[in-house]
Design an enzyme around this catalytic site. Structure first.
Site, PDB file in Angstrom:
ATOM      1  N   ASP A   1      -6.924  -6.123  13.704  1.00 35.40           N
ATOM      2  CA  ASP A   1      -8.261  -5.564  13.472  1.00 35.40           C
ATOM      3  C   ASP A   1      -9.312  -6.643  13.217  1.00 35.40           C
ATOM      4  O   ASP A   1     -10.508  -6.396  13.344  1.00 35.40           O
ATOM      5  CB  ASP A   1      -8.243  -4.565  12.305  1.00 35.40           C
ATOM      6  CG  ASP A   1      -7.806  -3.182  12.751  1.00 35.40           C
ATOM      7  OD1 ASP A   1      -7.886  -2.906  13.972  1.00 35.40           O
ATOM      8  OD2 ASP A   1      -7.383  -2.384  11.898  1.00 35.40           O
TER       9      ASP A   1
ATOM     10  N   ARG B   1       0.834  -1.215   0.000  1.00 33.94           N
ATOM     11  CA  ARG B   1       0.000   0.000   0.000  1.00 33.94           C
ATOM     12  C   ARG B   1       0.864   1.258   0.000  1.00 33.94           C
ATOM     13  O   ARG B   1       0.503   2.272  -0.612  1.00 33.94           O
ATOM     14  CB  ARG B   1      -0.968  -0.005   1.189  1.00 33.94           C
ATOM     15  CG  ARG B   1      -0.310  -0.019   2.542  1.00 33.94           C
ATOM     16  CD  ARG B   1      -1.331   0.175   3.655  1.00 33.94           C
ATOM     17  NE  ARG B   1      -0.704   0.020   4.960  1.00 33.94           N
ATOM     18  CZ  ARG B   1      -1.147   0.577   6.076  1.00 33.94           C
ATOM     19  NH1 ARG B   1      -2.226   1.328   6.049  1.00 33.94           N
ATOM     20  NH2 ARG B   1      -0.536   0.385   7.218  1.00 33.94           N
TER      21      ARG B   1
ATOM     22  N   GLU C   1     -19.481   3.757   0.393  1.00 33.72           N
ATOM     23  CA  GLU C   1     -18.798   3.049  -0.692  1.00 33.72           C
ATOM     24  C   GLU C   1     -19.643   2.931  -1.961  1.00 33.72           C
ATOM     25  O   GLU C   1     -19.114   2.929  -3.067  1.00 33.72           O
ATOM     26  CB  GLU C   1     -18.346   1.655  -0.224  1.00 33.72           C
ATOM     27  CG  GLU C   1     -17.162   1.663   0.726  1.00 33.72           C
ATOM     28  CD  GLU C   1     -17.548   2.019   2.158  1.00 33.72           C
ATOM     29  OE1 GLU C   1     -18.765   2.032   2.458  1.00 33.72           O
ATOM     30  OE2 GLU C   1     -16.649   2.292   2.972  1.00 33.72           O
TER      31      GLU C   1
ATOM     32  N   SER D   1      -5.192   5.384   5.206  1.00 34.70           N
ATOM     33  CA  SER D   1      -4.942   3.936   5.299  1.00 34.70           C
ATOM     34  C   SER D   1      -4.582   3.343   3.945  1.00 34.70           C
ATOM     35  O   SER D   1      -3.700   2.500   3.840  1.00 34.70           O
ATOM     36  CB  SER D   1      -6.186   3.208   5.824  1.00 34.70           C
ATOM     37  OG  SER D   1      -6.477   3.591   7.144  1.00 34.70           O
TER      38      SER D   1
END
Lengths: 280, 319
Positions: B123, B16, B64, B43
């Site tokens: 997470d 990322r 989204e 993120s």
């Protein structure tokens, strides 16, 4: 040729509305399927956009970036759009009778990949306003004055995505974006007020920061006045709640048939003749 | 032992991060590129682009569905929108919007799903995209790309932005071993053979490529010669490389950080079944959701290790 709007006089515009209705009846009866009544309610608005001095288009160059956009989010009403596009010169009127047939680009719901001039492939309700917002943002980035019109149905307003788009458009103050809610009062299984009542639309949309108007959407003069006002607003997105009647133009026939919704069914050949006689 | 250590790889940047860097770099020479973000730009790493080009960046909030359809509209008006969110939220929450506003009209939208796989760790399963590749691969005309390290991610980002058509780029959260230390000759749809071998072929993508290289070392110590292929594009899949591997080696093991159904393993098996049947083994998350925990512990617990690949490969050859 560059993009341009076509502005007919009031009487010619009324004649054009009748022509669009005739096309809608004929093509859905020929197809033996489709949504004629959902299309008929929207005629005055679509007609005013295409022939009342609003949509700046060039049918010979349907992707010209300078064009205005009209997105039919209630894609099942596409016969009204095909009728207007044909009258505007995108394709010959004979092609209207290929609606929904194998090989025809006039699919049951709009398909932008197959029919130049269609601005969005819709049919899954709720997405058109977001797509319109994307076009409106692109115009802002490019410094173009293209205006984007999106028509939803009133039943379609049950889709949460529409409200996501309303909120985001308010954030970006896209004054080049106009939502028209074709409030014809019915959805698939019954009256919209019974299925999921989200009225008053104008109050709810207005609470997000939009400019709103509520009009009688089968009244040509009111439609033209509302579109004019929408173009004059320069600081925020605009909504026109267009209160219409599903099947407007052939209502006596629907009453006779005992079904004022008449959702998703074409007229029989016999009823087609009666409907065309009613339209005059 | 850290991933890649056995094959001499050093830890590099997260995919990322490499994507975010490349996007911000390339943005200057690609004026049509815009970013649409659902408030996770720090993120997904679209943030550097958005700071550099605020007039071409739209944070439309946590929505989204709207995110993807707005991108469809931008693309239909000539922009090259990059839409980034967590892989699971993008693919699972907005799937119909991807279908109708992007794939069906064939619009030039660049979908980017970060935090893919179970290696996001603590997470937990709600944030883990482990079905995203399967969902993306069912969409006609969408190129699905799963890069293995930072350098190939940078190259993949450039390839994605110059590709005319919808794409899905899958990214991970943790730092991963650097494989392409001398640059990466990246082409969508063309796999990269990292190591030749004659007994068995290990096909992997993402984080599992470094593990496949480690496994090849283990196998070599056992006297087994393993070919390693970085199958970074799952759709369209590189049929030629798969058929060659099926004919030139005695078995294929496919490793991916994804559910068993519909991912790289399925794509490779479809090719071998049709063109060159061969013994196959599969290393993946299986048919289960994972759990919270440290990334290394999770990978170990759910069977994504070099040892799992080695065992699968040795097993194929002993059958």
């Amino acid at each position: 040729m560059a993009v341009e709007a076509i502005q007919l006089g009031n009487d010619e515009l009324r004649d054009k509305a009748r022509t669009l209705r005739q096309h809608i009846i004929r093509m859905t009866t020929e197809a033996a399927s489709g949504h004629p009544t959902s299309s008929l309610s929207a005629v005055e608005v679509v007609n005013a956009l295409f022939f009342g001095g609003y949509l700046r288009l060039d049918p010979a160059a349907p992707a010209d970036p300078a064009r205005d956009r009209f997105i039919l989010s209630k894609g099942h009403a596409v016969p009204v759009l095909y009728a207007a596009m044909s009258e505007r010169g995108y394709f010959a009127a004979e092609e209207l009778l290929t609606l929904r047939k194998l090989g025809s680009p006039l699919e049951g719901h709009p398909n932008m990949k197959r029919l130049p001039g269609i601005e969005a492939s819709t049919g899954s309700l709720g997405q058109g306003l977001s797509i319109g917002l994307g076009h409106a943002l692109a115009a802002k980035v490019d410094g173009r004055d293209s205006h984007v019109y999106v028509m939803t149905g009133d039943g379609e307003m049950g889709e949460g995505q529409v409200w996501e788009a309303i909120a985001a458009a308010a954030k970006y103050q896209t004054a080049n974006l106009t939502l028209i809610v074709d409030q014809n009062g019915y959805q698939q299984t019954g009256a919209t007020g019974d299925v999921l009542d989200l009225t008053p639309f104008a109050d709810r949309i207005g609470s997000f920061g939009w400019h709103t108007q509520t009009i009688s959407g089968n009244d040509q003069d009111e439609v033209l006045a509302a579109l004019k006002t929408a173009r004059e607003v320069t600081d925020r997105p605009t909504a026109i709640v267009s209160r219409t009647q599903k099947g407007y133009g052939i209502l006596p026939l629907l009453e006779e048939e005992g079904d004022l919704n008449y959702h998703g069914k074409p007229l029989s050949a016999d009823l087609e003749q009666k409907a065309l006689a009613l339209l005059g | 032992m850290a991933i890649g250590e056995k094959s001499g790889l050093k830890t590099g940047a997260a995919t990322r991060d490499a994507f975010g860097e490349a996007l911000a770099e390339l943005g200057g020479s690609l004026p049509e590129v815009v970013v649409v973000d659902a408030d996770v730009g720090n993120s997904t790493r679209t943030e550097p682009f958005s700071k550099k080009f605020p007039e071409r960046s739209f944070n439309i909030g946590i929505a989204e569905s709207n995110l993807v359809s707005v991108a469809g509209g931008l693309a239909a008006s000539g922009k090259t929108p990059v839409v980034a969110s967590f892989a699971c939220f993008l693919m699972c929450n907005a799937y119909d919007q991807i279908r109708m506003s992007v794939a069906f009209p064939g619009l030039n939208v660049k979908l980017v799903g970060s935090h893919a796989g179970i290696s996001i760790g603590e997470d937990g399963p709600s944030q883990m995209g482990i079905e995203d590749v399967a969902l993306a691969c069912t969409l006609p005309g969408v190129a699905v790309i799963v890069p293995a390290d930072a350098a190939s991610t940078k190259a993949a980002t450039a390839a994605m932005l110059s590709h005319d058509g919808p794409t899905y780029l899958r990214l991970g959260r943790p730092k991963v071993p650097a494989i392409y230390t001398d640059g990466c000759d990246f082409e969508i749809g063309r796999s990269i053979q990292l190591r030749d071998g004659s007994d068995v072929t290990l096909i992997a993508n993402g984080l599992m490529v470094a593990m496949a290289l480690d496994a090849a070392e283990d196998l070599s110590a056992k006297g087994i010669s393993a070919r390693v292929i970085d199958m970074h594009t799952v759709s369209p899949i590189d049929e030629e490389a798969i058929i060659r591997a099926a004919r030139e080696t005695r078995g294929i093991v496919v490793a991916e950080e994804h559910l068993a159904a519909g991912g790289l393993g399925s794509a490779v098996a479809r090719v071998t079944a049709e063109h060159a049947p061969v013994k196959m083994g599969f290393v993946n998350v299986g048919n289960t959701y994972a759990e919270s925990g440290d990334p290394d512990g999770l990978l170990e617990k759910y069977g994504l290790t070099p040892e799992a690949i080695t065992t699968a490969a040795a097993g194929l050859l002993s059958e």
